[in-house]
Scaffold this motif. Structure first.
Motif, PDB file in Angstrom:
ATOM      1  N   GLU A  82      19.252  50.607  14.774  1.00 31.75           N
ATOM      2  CA  GLU A  82      18.374  49.238  14.597  1.00 31.75           C
ATOM      3  C   GLU A  82      19.203  48.219  15.092  1.00 31.75           C
ATOM      4  O   GLU A  82      18.847  46.931  15.426  1.00 31.75           O
ATOM      5  CB  GLU A  82      18.329  49.051  13.026  1.00 31.75           C
ATOM      6  CG  GLU A  82      16.898  49.963  12.476  1.00 31.75           C
ATOM      7  CD  GLU A  82      16.799  49.588  11.125  1.00 31.75           C
ATOM      8  OE1 GLU A  82      17.445  48.863  10.654  1.00 31.75           O
ATOM      9  OE2 GLU A  82      15.538  50.292  10.578  1.00 31.75           O
ATOM     10  N   ARG A 103      10.281  55.650  15.795  1.00 38.78           N
ATOM     11  CA  ARG A 103       9.518  54.564  15.177  1.00 38.78           C
ATOM     12  C   ARG A 103      10.647  53.090  15.292  1.00 38.78           C
ATOM     13  O   ARG A 103      10.018  51.954  15.358  1.00 38.78           O
ATOM     14  CB  ARG A 103       9.210  54.653  13.565  1.00 38.78           C
ATOM     15  CG  ARG A 103       7.931  55.688  13.548  1.00 38.78           C
ATOM     16  CD  ARG A 103       7.390  55.683  12.452  1.00 38.78           C
ATOM     17  NE  ARG A 103       8.286  56.419  11.220  1.00 38.78           N
ATOM     18  CZ  ARG A 103       8.250  57.844  11.272  1.00 38.78           C
ATOM     19  NH1 ARG A 103       7.354  58.555  11.991  1.00 38.78           N
ATOM     20  NH2 ARG A 103       8.994  58.604  10.337  1.00 38.78           N
ATOM     21  N   VAL A 104      11.535  53.415  15.111  1.00 42.16           N
ATOM     22  CA  VAL A 104      12.796  52.200  15.220  1.00 42.16           C
ATOM     23  C   VAL A 104      12.676  51.656  16.716  1.00 42.16           C
ATOM     24  O   VAL A 104      12.464  50.411  16.835  1.00 42.16           O
ATOM     25  CB  VAL A 104      14.141  52.616  14.818  1.00 42.16           C
ATOM     26  CG1 VAL A 104      15.129  51.310  15.464  1.00 42.16           C
ATOM     27  CG2 VAL A 104      14.231  52.776  13.376  1.00 42.16           C
ATOM     28  N   SER A 107       9.766  49.283  17.652  1.00 42.01           N
ATOM     29  CA  SER A 107       9.515  48.168  16.773  1.00 42.01           C
ATOM     30  C   SER A 107       9.487  47.139  17.773  1.00 42.01           C
ATOM     31  O   SER A 107       9.930  46.901  18.723  1.00 42.01           O
ATOM     32  CB  SER A 107      10.931  48.020  15.796  1.00 42.01           C
ATOM     33  OG  SER A 107      10.802  46.537  15.423  1.00 42.01           O
ATOM     34  N   HIS A 145       4.814  50.321  23.034  1.00 46.86           N
ATOM     35  CA  HIS A 145       5.678  49.141  22.972  1.00 46.86           C
ATOM     36  C   HIS A 145       6.517  49.194  24.440  1.00 46.86           C
ATOM     37  O   HIS A 145       6.927  48.135  24.912  1.00 46.86           O
ATOM     38  CB  HIS A 145       6.817  49.447  21.820  1.00 46.86           C
ATOM     39  CG  HIS A 145       7.660  48.316  21.883  1.00 46.86           C
ATOM     40  ND1 HIS A 145       7.573  46.942  21.822  1.00 46.86           N
ATOM     41  CD2 HIS A 145       9.182  48.565  21.981  1.00 46.86           C
ATOM     42  CE1 HIS A 145       8.875  46.230  21.951  1.00 46.86           C
ATOM     43  NE2 HIS A 145       9.821  47.171  22.049  1.00 46.86           N
TER      44      HIS A 145
END
Length: 334
Positions: A82, A103-104, A107, A145
């Motif tokens: 992160e 999933r990080v 983001s 993303h």
């Protein structure tokens, strides 16, 4: 006793180098590219924590590839990842790339990821469960993303059943490299790649250490349609194809050359991998090797010949080093 004392000295020296490496990371002020690939146990699970937050925030490329695949440890966690909000390219052992990590990366408060290189090793898969790997919905969220994301995979002695589990439809797979000495890639895996990644795949490399030089595995397995020919036909962006240790029938090699033509920039097939259909040979008056060389050259629109000296090609003799070098180029090509 002497051997024990020697190993104590080696362990002590490794510890000193690890501490020095972390000191270097601690003192970094401007760092865009950090590549720790096959560094003989120098990086540890605590290494990245030595980077300050400003440096971690500015890093654009990170590679953590472990040559000691039988060591059950984690070099980076999803929580640690992160901090690296500007990461554009990432290279990891596949066993470290979890659904939580995907999933990080998906983001919205971070820049899109453009390049992801993953090394899959049978030893690490046996230590870490496939249950934690990204599922198809995780890959699709990551691609939403990071629309320009492309993935590069290398698999060392991974069973075909495991590969069928790993290869999710949502992966934007551009390059894949199979290297094995014990296992063999199945035609089913090649078929899956042809179906799922036809819009992305540019590089396909399949190699097997030849123990029995007379009996190479045959991907076609007496099928009417050869998986490699189908791959070449369906994957319209394929530009690199390298084969060693698997039977490649001469008539299929000619078909591959004709299908891709000059768009197939690299076609490397070792001489011992090529076989000829006895029925076809019965109707040929010319030398079969000469005819094959001529027909493939015509198909590609350039001079071609089979690879005679396998030692001359790093992709065949040192696949880990080849992957590391190609990963660097792949990551730079953003």
């Amino acid at each position: 006793m002497q051997t024990s004392a020697k190993w104590i000295q080696v362990a002590k020296k490794i510890k000193e180098i690890q501490q020095l490496f972390e000191e270097i990371l601690t003192n970094c002020r401007q760092l865009k590219w950090l590549s720790c690939g096959f560094m003989l146990e120098i990086p540890t699970p605590s290494s990245l924590s030595a980077l300050s937050n400003p440096v971690a925030n500015s890093l654009e490329h990170l590679s953590l590839l472990d040559s000691h695949s039988n060591v059950d440890c984690t070099f980076i966690t999803a929580a640690e990842l992160e901090r690296f909000v500007n990461l554009q390219s990432l290279a990891l052992d596949f066993s470290e790339f979890t659904a939580e990590m995907a999933r990080v990366l998906a983001s919205t408060n971070r820049v899109p990821l453009h390049r992801l290189s993953l090394m899959i090793h049978s030893a690490s898969l046996s230590l870490k469960s496939l249950n934690t790997m990204p599922q198809d919905e995780d890959w699709k969220a990551l691609v939403r993303h990071s629309a320009n994301l492309r993935v590069y995979m290398i698999a060392f002695d991974v069973k075909s059943d495991d590969m069928l589990t790993v290869l999710k439809p949502g992966i934007p797979l551009e390059r894949i490299h199979f290297d094995s000495s014990i296992t063999s890639v199945s035609g089913a895996v090649v078929d899956l790649i042809s179906r799922q990644y036809d819009k992305f795949l540019t590089h396909f490399i399949v190699m097997k250490d030849a123990i029995d030089m007379l009996h190479f595995p045959d991907l076609s397995n007496n099928r009417n349609e050869d998986p490699l020919v189908l791959l070449t036909w369906k994957c319209t962006r394929l530009s690199v194809l390298a084969i060693h240790g698997y039977t490649v029938w001469a008539h299929n090699l000619i078909a591959i050359a004709r299908l891709r033509g000059s768009d197939l920039k690299v076609l490397e097939v070792t001489e011992e991998s090529i076989d000829f259909d006895p029925e076809e040979l019965a109707y040929q008056d010319v030398d079969p090797v000469h005819n094959l060389t001529e027909q493939v050259s015509l198909g590609l629109g350039r001079s071609w010949h089979a690879v005679m000296d396998i030692e001359s090609l790093c992709v065949f003799t040192d696949p880990a080093r080849h992957f590391y070098q190609e990963m660097q180029n792949f990551s730079k090509g953003i």
